[in-house]
Design an enzyme around this catalytic site. Structure first.
Site, mmCIF file in Angstrom:
data_model
loop_
_atom_site.group_PDB
_atom_site.id
_atom_site.type_symbol
_atom_site.label_atom_id
_atom_site.label_comp_id
_atom_site.label_asym_id
_atom_site.label_seq_id
_atom_site.Cartn_x
_atom_site.Cartn_y
_atom_site.Cartn_z
ATOM 1 N N PRO A 46 0.792 -1.231 0.000
ATOM 2 C CA PRO A 46 0.000 0.000 0.000
ATOM 3 C C PRO A 46 0.824 1.281 0.000
ATOM 4 C CG PRO A 46 -0.152 -1.121 2.122
ATOM 5 C CD PRO A 46 0.504 -2.071 1.172
ATOM 6 N N ASN A 47 0.339 2.225 -0.777
ATOM 7 C CA ASN A 47 0.874 3.590 -0.884
ATOM 8 C C ASN A 47 2.192 3.683 -1.649
ATOM 9 O OD1 ASN A 47 -1.280 4.827 0.675
ATOM 10 N ND2 ASN A 47 -0.396 3.746 2.420
ATOM 11 N N ARG A 85 4.918 10.960 -2.602
ATOM 12 C CA ARG A 85 4.582 10.729 -1.207
ATOM 13 C C ARG A 85 5.772 11.023 -0.297
ATOM 14 N NH1 ARG A 85 4.664 4.652 1.297
ATOM 15 N NH2 ARG A 85 3.799 5.190 3.313
ATOM 16 N N ASN A 126 8.140 -5.368 -0.495
ATOM 17 C CA ASN A 126 7.953 -4.227 0.401
ATOM 18 C C ASN A 126 6.457 -4.161 0.682
ATOM 19 O OD1 ASN A 126 7.755 -1.868 1.801
ATOM 20 N ND2 ASN A 126 8.990 -0.639 0.373
ATOM 21 N N ALA A 179 2.930 -0.610 5.065
ATOM 22 C CA ALA A 179 2.410 -0.641 6.443
ATOM 23 C C ALA A 179 1.911 -2.033 6.854
ATOM 24 C CB ALA A 179 1.294 0.380 6.596
ATOM 25 N N HIS A 204 3.796 -4.209 9.407
ATOM 26 C CA HIS A 204 3.684 -4.050 10.863
ATOM 27 C C HIS A 204 2.366 -4.585 11.416
ATOM 28 C CE1 HIS A 204 6.944 -1.444 9.739
ATOM 29 N NE2 HIS A 204 6.138 -0.621 9.099
ATOM 30 N N ASP A 211 1.662 -15.545 7.044
ATOM 31 C CA ASP A 211 1.226 -16.928 6.806
ATOM 32 C C ASP A 211 1.377 -17.313 5.335
ATOM 33 O OD1 ASP A 211 0.632 -17.378 9.449
ATOM 34 O OD2 ASP A 211 -1.541 -17.201 9.222
ATOM 35 N N GLU A 238 12.491 -9.308 2.492
ATOM 36 C CA GLU A 238 11.728 -8.123 2.931
ATOM 37 C C GLU A 238 12.578 -6.875 2.695
ATOM 38 O OE1 GLU A 238 10.640 -8.313 7.094
ATOM 39 O OE2 GLU A 238 10.206 -6.164 7.177
ATOM 40 N N HIS A 276 12.661 -2.434 2.799
ATOM 41 C CA HIS A 276 12.078 -1.128 3.117
ATOM 42 C C HIS A 276 12.999 -0.041 2.594
ATOM 43 C CE1 HIS A 276 9.055 -3.003 5.517
ATOM 44 N NE2 HIS A 276 10.006 -3.745 6.048
ATOM 45 N N ILE A 277 12.379 1.005 2.096
ATOM 46 C CA ILE A 277 13.132 2.142 1.566
ATOM 47 C C ILE A 277 13.779 2.906 2.724
ATOM 48 C CG2 ILE A 277 12.895 4.333 0.318
ATOM 49 C CD1 ILE A 277 10.385 2.916 -1.058
ATOM 50 N N SER A 278 12.978 3.164 3.747
ATOM 51 C CA SER A 278 13.469 3.930 4.892
ATOM 52 C C SER A 278 14.037 2.984 5.949
ATOM 53 C CB SER A 278 12.316 4.743 5.493
ATOM 54 O OG SER A 278 11.296 3.879 5.968
ATOM 55 N N ARG A 310 6.692 1.113 13.800
ATOM 56 C CA ARG A 310 7.348 0.583 12.582
ATOM 57 C C ARG A 310 8.504 -0.357 12.921
ATOM 58 N NH1 ARG A 310 5.063 3.800 8.442
ATOM 59 N NH2 ARG A 310 4.538 5.858 9.240
HETATM 60 C C1 DQA Z 1 8.094 1.304 4.178
HETATM 61 C C2 DQA Z 1 8.077 1.550 5.693
HETATM 62 C C3 DQA Z 1 6.693 1.325 6.269
HETATM 63 O O1 DQA Z 1 6.691 1.564 7.663
HETATM 64 C C4 DQA Z 1 5.691 2.257 5.613
HETATM 65 O O2 DQA Z 1 4.392 2.002 6.091
HETATM 66 C C5 DQA Z 1 5.750 2.214 4.134
HETATM 67 C C6 DQA Z 1 7.039 2.139 3.468
HETATM 68 C C7 DQA Z 1 9.464 1.643 3.550
HETATM 69 O O3 DQA Z 1 9.696 1.208 2.441
HETATM 70 O O4 DQA Z 1 10.277 2.348 4.152
HETATM 71 O O5 DQA Z 1 4.720 2.303 3.456
HETATM 72 O O6 DQA Z 1 7.838 -0.071 3.955
#
Ligand code: DQA
Length: 138
Positions: free
Chosen positions: A9-10, A17, A71, A74, A77, A84, A95, A97-99, A108
């Protein structure tokens, strides 16, 4: 070698964003760069804002592809269901994550996915995806 890059998502809003956290490049641009860099790998990209659609995709490719770079945004978390699904498939999942989520809000810091993934790469901006793909190629 077949690898799926799966964004949750997002992440369709990358570039627009919160650019101070996620940068100003779109994922489409990033994905073109990845395809150029890994030109011998069959790379596929799928994004959804829906948890069930992400799970369906994991089921669809998870018995035939060589790797999945995930990725889950959210859902990382919150989602026992995605954890599963990862447990239920054969294809290894990394897994991403960008940040650096550990430098951010407490909520997070918890990932339901890390324990069922092969590895975790985070905090390197969009380069996190490249490092994850590289881990399969190596
Ligand atoms: C994220 C970190 C998550 O906490 C956040 O909800 C995202 C992006 C990242 O790539 O840093 O949507 O997965």
């Amino acid at each position: 070698m077949k690898i799926l890059v799966l964004n949750g998502p997002n992440l369709n809003l990358l570039g627009k964003r919160e650019p101070e956290i996620y940068g100003s490049a779109s994922f489409e641009d990033c994905f073109s760069g990845l395809k150029e860099k890994f030109d011998t790998v069959e790379l596929e990209y799928f994004q959804s804002n829906y948890e069930g659609a992400l799970i369906d995709k994991l089921h669809e490719v998870g018995f035939s592809y060589d790797g999945i770079v995930l990725n889950a945004g959210a859902y990382t978390h919150t989602s026992v269901a995605i954890a599963d699904a990862i447990k239920g498939i054969k294809t290894p999942v990394v897994e991403v994550h960008i940040s650096n989520v550990h430098q951010r809000e407490e909520f997070r810091h918890k990932s339901f996915l890390s324990a069922v993934c092969t590895g975790v790469i985070l905090g390197f901006g969009l380069k996190s995806y490249e490092l994850a793909i590289q881990s399969f190629v190596d």
